[in-house]
Design a protein around this motif. Structure first.
Motif, short mmCIF file in Angstrom:
data_model
loop_
_atom_site.label_atom_id
_atom_site.label_comp_id
_atom_site.label_asym_id
_atom_site.label_seq_id
_atom_site.Cartn_x
_atom_site.Cartn_y
_atom_site.Cartn_z
N LEU A 96 -1.79 5.49 3.60
CA LEU A 96 -2.81 4.44 3.62
C LEU A 96 -2.31 3.26 4.44
O LEU A 96 -1.11 3.02 4.56
CB LEU A 96 -3.14 3.98 2.20
CG LEU A 96 -3.61 5.05 1.21
CD1 LEU A 96 -3.74 4.46 -0.19
CD2 LEU A 96 -4.92 5.68 1.66
N ASP A 97 -3.26 2.50 4.99
CA ASP A 97 -2.87 1.30 5.73
C ASP A 97 -3.64 0.06 5.29
O ASP A 97 -3.54 -0.99 5.93
CB ASP A 97 -3.04 1.52 7.25
CG ASP A 97 -4.48 1.84 7.64
OD1 ASP A 97 -5.38 1.77 6.78
OD2 ASP A 97 -4.71 2.16 8.83
N GLN A 98 -4.40 0.16 4.20
CA GLN A 98 -5.14 -0.98 3.70
C GLN A 98 -4.44 -1.55 2.46
O GLN A 98 -3.99 -0.80 1.61
CB GLN A 98 -6.57 -0.58 3.32
CG GLN A 98 -7.41 -0.14 4.51
CD GLN A 98 -7.52 -1.24 5.55
OE1 GLN A 98 -7.95 -2.35 5.26
NE2 GLN A 98 -7.13 -0.92 6.79
N PRO A 99 -4.33 -2.88 2.37
CA PRO A 99 -3.63 -3.46 1.22
C PRO A 99 -4.40 -3.26 -0.07
O PRO A 99 -5.64 -3.21 -0.08
CB PRO A 99 -3.54 -4.95 1.58
CG PRO A 99 -4.70 -5.18 2.51
CD PRO A 99 -4.85 -3.90 3.29
N GLN B 29 -2.73 -6.91 7.76
CA GLN B 29 -3.37 -5.66 8.19
C GLN B 29 -2.55 -4.97 9.27
O GLN B 29 -2.33 -3.76 9.23
CB GLN B 29 -4.79 -5.96 8.71
CG GLN B 29 -5.76 -6.50 7.67
CD GLN B 29 -6.33 -5.41 6.79
OE1 GLN B 29 -6.08 -4.23 6.99
NE2 GLN B 29 -7.12 -5.80 5.79
N THR C 154 0.85 -1.19 0.00
CA THR C 154 0.00 0.00 0.00
C THR C 154 0.88 1.25 0.00
O THR C 154 2.08 1.17 0.33
CB THR C 154 -0.93 0.01 1.22
OG1 THR C 154 -1.98 0.96 1.02
CG2 THR C 154 -0.18 0.38 2.51
N LYS D 72 2.47 2.34 8.00
CA LYS D 72 1.97 3.70 7.79
C LYS D 72 2.48 4.63 8.89
O LYS D 72 2.97 5.74 8.61
CB LYS D 72 0.45 3.72 7.76
CG LYS D 72 -0.14 5.11 7.64
CD LYS D 72 -1.66 5.10 7.76
CE LYS D 72 -2.23 6.52 7.74
NZ LYS D 72 -3.70 6.52 7.91
N ALA E 198 -0.56 -1.32 8.97
CA ALA E 198 -0.89 -0.25 9.91
C ALA E 198 0.38 0.29 10.56
O ALA E 198 0.56 1.51 10.69
CB ALA E 198 -1.87 -0.76 10.97
N SER F 241 2.11 3.94 1.78
CA SER F 241 2.16 4.25 3.22
C SER F 241 2.22 5.75 3.48
O SER F 241 1.66 6.22 4.47
CB SER F 241 3.38 3.57 3.86
OG SER F 241 3.26 2.17 3.79
N LYS G 169 -5.22 -10.79 9.26
CA LYS G 169 -4.83 -9.92 10.37
C LYS G 169 -3.33 -9.62 10.37
O LYS G 169 -2.92 -8.52 10.74
CB LYS G 169 -5.23 -10.58 11.69
CG LYS G 169 -6.74 -10.68 11.91
CD LYS G 169 -7.07 -11.32 13.25
CE LYS G 169 -8.58 -11.40 13.45
NZ LYS G 169 -8.92 -12.07 14.75
#
Length: 559
Positions: free
Chosen positions: A480-483, A455, A334, A462, A459, A336, A452
């Motif tokens: 961003l922190d979502q793949p 994720q 993502t 980021k 997180a 970051s 998890k």
């Protein structure tokens, strides 16, 4: 047709298999499902935007109809579209909760013409990860087993980079590295002094020293690599391994041919060859060999094993373990952070460097650091300036606009996280029993989701990225922190993993099928974990290693 070995696929690993096997004296047939592309005859390589019907941007309506997946690839445009598959003609299916973008290049050379060229060794932090945290199955090899083969591959393909002495990112046989720009040098110092982390130039298969004896020049810093490179400055099958294989006189190449199945003899417990169909006229043919190497790309090789099922092996070739198709992976990635560095706006660069900067992994190595995940991540990206292209978003006309766009633009620093994807049984490939392609072959079905672990890693990435950029004096404007969707890292792997136990793996430490001693799978399908580094260098090293082992076994009469 009778050969000593058949290599299915002509990409990064197929080229290496052909080179190593022919140089060992074997008569080899290489089968490629796509068209032939001759080195130096790259149709759009040197064209200017005004020579293209859509000025290089392409026909969006056409792309939506025919290239709805490939058009999402950052290297895909009007210049390069001929190096990507037509999605309408090459369908695959996905599960109801799966978002997976499968980027593919079906032509001689495969994705070696379009790859990002980032070339990193894995370390024992990577090869030992599964054993340490219990995900997947333990690798049957460690760094010492593959280190000499990394040497061989790097020296042959030409990898530029800077040695850093990092245990988690081993140094290699590098040509001189490309240079960091002024902002990257500044951030490198801050990241090292304040956090003890390493920012370095991306290690890339773009040569900085020519190999005239091989007809290969140093990189011209054009950064249009996916069009094809007549200079041979980056590694591709066409510029490197294919000429070497052809020079032996032992190679036969068949293009425009999809392998329908690998033939298996239950009496000898050996594969005997392959069946394939001509994609132009639909005619069928077959070839036999003493060895078969699958190098069609991770998912395609698994697809071929699944559809090569027989009465003796009803769930797929070499699948006595029942794990064929399971535990597929792709890096969770993502954007970051993006940070602005206006204090450097009076400085600029020249040329188009074809690599970025990286920040090597620094978490969960010698001990877990409590960040909520057990693996690691690294960052890729770097500092860049907006250029004249920004004018399409700005008001202006005439000389004033042109003069303004000739001035150096705003510096911004981009960091994209690549996080280790842990192997899971639920992430898998199967045959779609309800859908076929235009040749009547069952489509490949993909079920995939991040969990998890990924994720939590993104997180933390980021937060880390923002902290480092702020410490270096940057102004963070987003992160961003979502793949992204599965497949967006273009590092799909797994599905026919290596392992010590035939009951829980498909291949042994030599990339050789436990069930079938003369069958080898040496592309990304063999991977038992994903690490957080780009995997192509490891694929090539494992291929060279497997070829050496296979030739020895053949000569000793073991297979």
């Amino acid at each position: 047709m009778q050969f000593d070995a058949i290599v299915v696929g002509s990409g990064i690993t197929g080229g290496w298999a052909a080179k190593e096997l022919t140089q060992a004296g074997l008569k080899v047939l290489m089968i490629e499902r796509g068209r032939e592309i001759v080195h130096g005859e790259y149709e759009t390589e040197n064209k200017a935007p005004w020579e293209m019907p859509f000025r290089g941007l392409g026909d969006t309506a056409h792309y939506v109809r025919e290239y709805q997946v490939q058009m999402k690839n950052r290297h895909f445009n009007e210049f390069t579209q001929g190096h990507f598959v037509n999605d309408k003609e090459n369908p695959y299916s996905t599960g109801p909760d799966t978002d997976f973008t499968w980027f593919r290049s079906y032509q001689l050379g495969g994705r070696s013409l379009t790859w990002g060229r980032q070339s990193y060794r894995w370390s024992d932090y990577d090869f030992g990860a599964n054993k340490r945290d219990g995900h997947g199955t333990d690798w049957p090899i460690r760094y010492a087993d593959i280190a000499p083969w990394y040497d061989k591959v790097e020296e042959f393909i030409g990898v530029s980079g800077s040695p850093e002495g990092l245990a988690q990112l081993p140094d290699g046989k590098f040509q001189p590295g490309m240079k960091l720009n002024v902002v990257e040098e500044h951030v490198r110092k801050v990241v090292a002094d304040k956090y003890g982390r390493c920012l370095t130039i991306g290690r890339t298969a773009n040569m900085t020293v020519a190999k005239p004896e091989e007809g290969r020049s140093e990189c011209q810093n054009r950064s249009i690599c996916a069009r094809g490179c007549s200079f041979g400055a980056y590694f591709s099958t066409q510029s490197s391994t294919l000429p070497a294989a052809r020079a032996t006189g032992n190679l036969t190449v068949v293009t425009d041919a999809i392998v329908e199945g690998v033939d298996y003899d239950p009496k000898t417990k050996r594969v005997t060859g392959v069946r394939y169909v001509n994609t132009k006229d639909g005619t069928q043919a077959a070839a036999t060999a003493r060895l078969v190497f699958l190098n069609a790309g991770a998912f395609n090789s698994v697809h071929l094993l699944l559809k090569s099922r027989s009465e003796a092996m009803p769930t797929g070739l070499a699948n006595s373990s029942g794990v064929l198709g399971t535990q597929i992976m792709d890096h969770a990635n993502t954007l970051s952070t993006i940070a602005l560095f206006p204090q450097f706006n009076d400085r600029t660069t020249f040329g188009n460097r074809p690599t970025g900067a990286i920040i090597a992994r620094y978490r969960n190595m010698d001990a877990m650091d409590g960040s909520g995940h057990t693996r690691g991540y690294s960052f890729q990206g770097g500092a860049l300036q907006s250029n004249w292209g920004a004018g399409k978003r700005e008001a202006g006309i005439g000389a004033e606009l042109k003069d303004r766009l000739h001035q150096p633009g705003m510096w911004r620093f981009v960091l994209v996280a690549f996080a280790d994807c842990v192997p899971r049984d639920s992430n898998r490939l199967t045959l779609d029993r309800t859908k076929t392609d235009r040749f009547g072959i069952p489509q490949l079905h993909v079920d995939f989701a991040f969990g998890k672990e990924e994720q939590a890693a993104l997180a933390q990435a980021k937060a880390d990225a923002a902290e480092m950029m702020t410490a270096a004096g940057g102004t963070v404007i987003m992160g961003l922190d979502q793949p992204g969707a599965g497949g967006t890292a273009i590092h799909e792997m797994g599905g026919a993993r290596m392992g010590n136990d035939p009951k829980s793996s498909v291949l042994n430490k030599w990339s050789q099928a436990h069930d079938i001693p003369n069958l080898f799978v040496t592309d990304g399908a063999q991977m038992a974990s994903s690490a957080c580094q780009n995997p192509s260098l490891t694929y090539m090293a494992l291929t060279a290693r497997a070829c050496d082992a296979a030739v020895k076994m053949l000569r000793e009469g073991v297979i």
